[in-house]
Design a protein around this motif. Structure first.
Motif, short mmCIF file in Angstrom:
data_model
loop_
_atom_site.label_atom_id
_atom_site.label_comp_id
_atom_site.label_asym_id
_atom_site.label_seq_id
_atom_site.Cartn_x
_atom_site.Cartn_y
_atom_site.Cartn_z
N ALA A 91 -37.26 10.24 93.27
CA ALA A 91 -37.88 10.46 91.97
C ALA A 91 -37.84 11.94 91.60
CB ALA A 91 -39.31 9.94 91.97
N GLU A 92 -38.12 12.81 92.57
CA GLU A 92 -38.10 14.26 92.30
C GLU A 92 -36.68 14.73 91.99
OE1 GLU A 92 -39.74 18.02 91.77
OE2 GLU A 92 -40.67 16.05 91.91
N ARG A 93 -35.70 14.18 92.71
CA ARG A 93 -34.29 14.54 92.46
C ARG A 93 -33.91 14.14 91.04
NH1 ARG A 93 -31.29 12.02 96.75
NH2 ARG A 93 -32.03 13.74 98.00
N GLU A 94 -34.32 12.94 90.62
CA GLU A 94 -34.01 12.47 89.28
C GLU A 94 -34.71 13.34 88.23
OE1 GLU A 94 -34.95 8.33 89.14
OE2 GLU A 94 -33.26 7.77 90.41
N LEU A 96 -35.61 16.48 88.56
CA LEU A 96 -34.99 17.80 88.50
C LEU A 96 -33.62 17.77 87.83
CD1 LEU A 96 -35.92 19.18 92.02
CD2 LEU A 96 -36.83 19.90 89.83
N SER A 97 -32.91 16.65 87.99
CA SER A 97 -31.58 16.57 87.36
C SER A 97 -31.67 16.21 85.89
CB SER A 97 -30.70 15.57 88.11
OG SER A 97 -31.21 14.25 87.92
N GLY A 98 -32.87 15.83 85.41
CA GLY A 98 -33.05 15.53 83.99
C GLY A 98 -32.69 14.13 83.59
N ASN A 99 -32.55 13.23 84.56
CA ASN A 99 -32.21 11.83 84.23
C ASN A 99 -33.42 11.01 84.01
OD1 ASN A 99 -29.51 12.32 84.33
ND2 ASN A 99 -29.31 11.76 86.47
#
Length: 99
Positions: A91-94, A96-99
């Motif tokens: 969830a954090e990766r998503e 941060l990537s703006g998705n």
């Protein structure tokens, strides 16, 4: 031909990745996270080795292989904790990537 635009991280990129991980989890949580991951990997490796050895023994004897033993409550709790952390990381990766 398609050439990937992103390769393996090099020198300074690893430092940036490490800084992001520290920001996301906090420095106090990193040893606990590493310890938990290592413990889960040790359990997984020992279980797979045990299953392989058991299969080899039973295969040589011509016996049927049986279902692996159930996990203990603490192992199940640890696995659910790791799955929860994995979902948080995703969830954090998503985020941060703006998705």
């Amino acid at each position: 031909m398609f050439t990937p635009m992103i390769g393996m991280p090099q020198g300074a990129e690893w430092l940036i990745i490490l800084a992001i991980v520290i920001l996301v989890f906090g420095a106090a949580k990193l040893p606990e996270l590493a310890r938990g991951t290592g413990q889960a990997l040790r359990i997984f490796k020992s279980e797979t080795k045990g299953l392989r050895d058991e299969d080899d023994e039973k295969g040589a004897k011509g016996e049927k292989t049986e279902k692996p033993a159930e996990l203990t409550a603490s192992e199940q709790e640890r696995i659910s904790e790791l799955e929860r952390r994995e979902a948080e990381i995703k969830a954090e990766r998503e985020r941060l990537s703006g998705n």
